[in-house]
Design a protein around this motif. Structure first.
Motif, PDB file in Angstrom:
ATOM      1  N   ASP A 113       3.196  -3.734  18.186  1.00 54.96           N
ATOM      2  CA  ASP A 113       3.274  -2.284  18.013  1.00 54.96           C
ATOM      3  C   ASP A 113       3.708  -1.978  16.585  1.00 54.96           C
ATOM      4  N   ILE A 114       2.955  -1.068  15.951  1.00 48.37           N
ATOM      5  CA  ILE A 114       3.217  -0.728  14.551  1.00 48.37           C
ATOM      6  C   ILE A 114       3.344   0.783  14.422  1.00 48.37           C
ATOM      7  N   GLU A 115       4.375   1.244  13.688  1.00 47.66           N
ATOM      8  CA  GLU A 115       4.503   2.648  13.298  1.00 47.66           C
ATOM      9  C   GLU A 115       4.842   2.669  11.813  1.00 47.66           C
ATOM     10  N   VAL A 116       4.040   3.429  11.068  1.00 51.10           N
ATOM     11  CA  VAL A 116       4.267   3.516   9.620  1.00 51.10           C
ATOM     12  C   VAL A 116       4.158   4.970   9.169  1.00 51.10           C
ATOM     13  N   LEU A 117       4.784   5.272   8.044  1.00 49.93           N
ATOM     14  CA  LEU A 117       4.711   6.600   7.431  1.00 49.93           C
ATOM     15  C   LEU A 117       3.949   6.483   6.120  1.00 49.93           C
ATOM     16  N   GLY A 118       3.090   7.476   5.843  1.00 52.19           N
ATOM     17  CA  GLY A 118       2.335   7.468   4.603  1.00 52.19           C
ATOM     18  C   GLY A 118       1.265   8.534   4.611  1.00 52.19           C
ATOM     19  N   THR A 147       0.833  -1.214   0.000  1.00 54.12           N
ATOM     20  CA  THR A 147       0.000   0.000   0.000  1.00 54.12           C
ATOM     21  C   THR A 147       0.863   1.259   0.000  1.00 54.12           C
ATOM     22  N   GLY A 148       2.201   1.093  -0.073  1.00 49.94           N
ATOM     23  CA  GLY A 148       3.093   2.248  -0.191  1.00 49.94           C
ATOM     24  C   GLY A 148       3.553   2.832   1.131  1.00 49.94           C
ATOM     25  N   LEU A 149       3.372   2.131   2.234  1.00 45.59           N
ATOM     26  CA  LEU A 149       3.781   2.643   3.542  1.00 45.59           C
ATOM     27  C   LEU A 149       5.239   2.305   3.827  1.00 45.59           C
ATOM     28  N   ASP A 150       5.878   3.167   4.615  1.00 42.31           N
ATOM     29  CA  ASP A 150       7.230   2.898   5.103  1.00 42.31           C
ATOM     30  C   ASP A 150       7.137   2.522   6.581  1.00 42.31           C
ATOM     31  N   PHE A 151       7.704   1.377   6.943  1.00 40.50           N
ATOM     32  CA  PHE A 151       7.644   0.916   8.339  1.00 40.50           C
ATOM     33  C   PHE A 151       8.756   1.557   9.159  1.00 40.50           C
ATOM     34  N   VAL A 152       8.337   2.101  10.309  1.00 42.73           N
ATOM     35  CA  VAL A 152       9.292   2.618  11.283  1.00 42.73           C
ATOM     36  C   VAL A 152       9.483   1.588  12.399  1.00 42.73           C
TER      37      VAL A 152
END
Length: 201
Positions: free
Chosen positions: A144-149, A120-125
């Motif tokens: 725990d999930i952190e993503v950028l998008g 889906t185009g997300l970047d995982f932190v």
């Protein structure tokens, strides 16, 4: 015919218990009535009152037994329906259990989440397992999930997570701006999957 009360009362004067046989007829009748009332009262207190209490207890038990009988009769009359419902409930429960990952499948869940996020185009932190939380009949497995998008990408990511074949729930959403220049947003959330405790045993 006039009733002479003074003559009647005179029959009760000077009476002695040692000489009851010589008492006037009226006095003996009054004594007999008194003794009958006394014996009847004592008999009621000593025998009949206990039987009445026992009857009340038996009556109350009869009502309880009737209610239990009606409940059991209802179950017996609908036994086939209840058995069918039990079979359906067991099948549904077994189906739901299959949706819970087993111990050897949980690492693969991270791969599934990573795949959904990257497609889906997300970047995982961040993507990390947290300590297990034991409940009465199942174990929670938090991630725990952190993503950028973007908002659109976040929506698609959440939708695809919900469509995974294993049960995964999402909690504690937090979205804020990562960088105004780039327009990136950061999404923090916690995903939870579950494991049936009987499977551990």
């Amino acid at each position: 015919m006039n009733f002479d009360s003074s003559a009647f009362m005179a029959q009760f004067e000077g009476l002695e218990l040692d000489n009851i046989g010589q008492w006037p007829k009226a006095a003996r009748i009054v004594l007999s009535i008194f003794l009958v009332v006394l014996v009847s009262s004592l008999g009621y207190v000593l025998m009949i009152s206990d039987q009445i209490k026992q009857l009340e207890r038996v009556t109350a038990q009869e009502i309880t037994f009737k209610q239990e009988y009606q409940a059991k009769y209802h179950v017996a009359a609908n036994l086939e329906i209840f058995e069918q419902q039990m079979i359906e409930a067991e099948a549904l429960f077994a189906k739901q259990l299959k949706s819970l990952p087993e111990s050897h499948e949980t690492p693969g869940l991270l791969d599934d989440i990573t795949f959904v996020g990257t497609t889906t185009g997300l970047d995982f932190v961040k993507l990390n397992w947290q300590p297990e939380i034991e409940q009465e009949i199942y174990v929670e497995l938090p991630i725990d999930i952190e993503v950028l998008g973007s908002y659109h990408q976040f929506g698609e990511f959440v939708s695809r997570i919900a469509g995974l074949p294993r049960i995964v729930t999402l909690h504690n959403f937090d979205i804020h701006m990562k960088n105004q220049a780039s327009g990136y947003l950061k999404l923090k959330l916690q995903a939870k999957t579950y494991r049936y405790r009987e499977a551990d045993k």
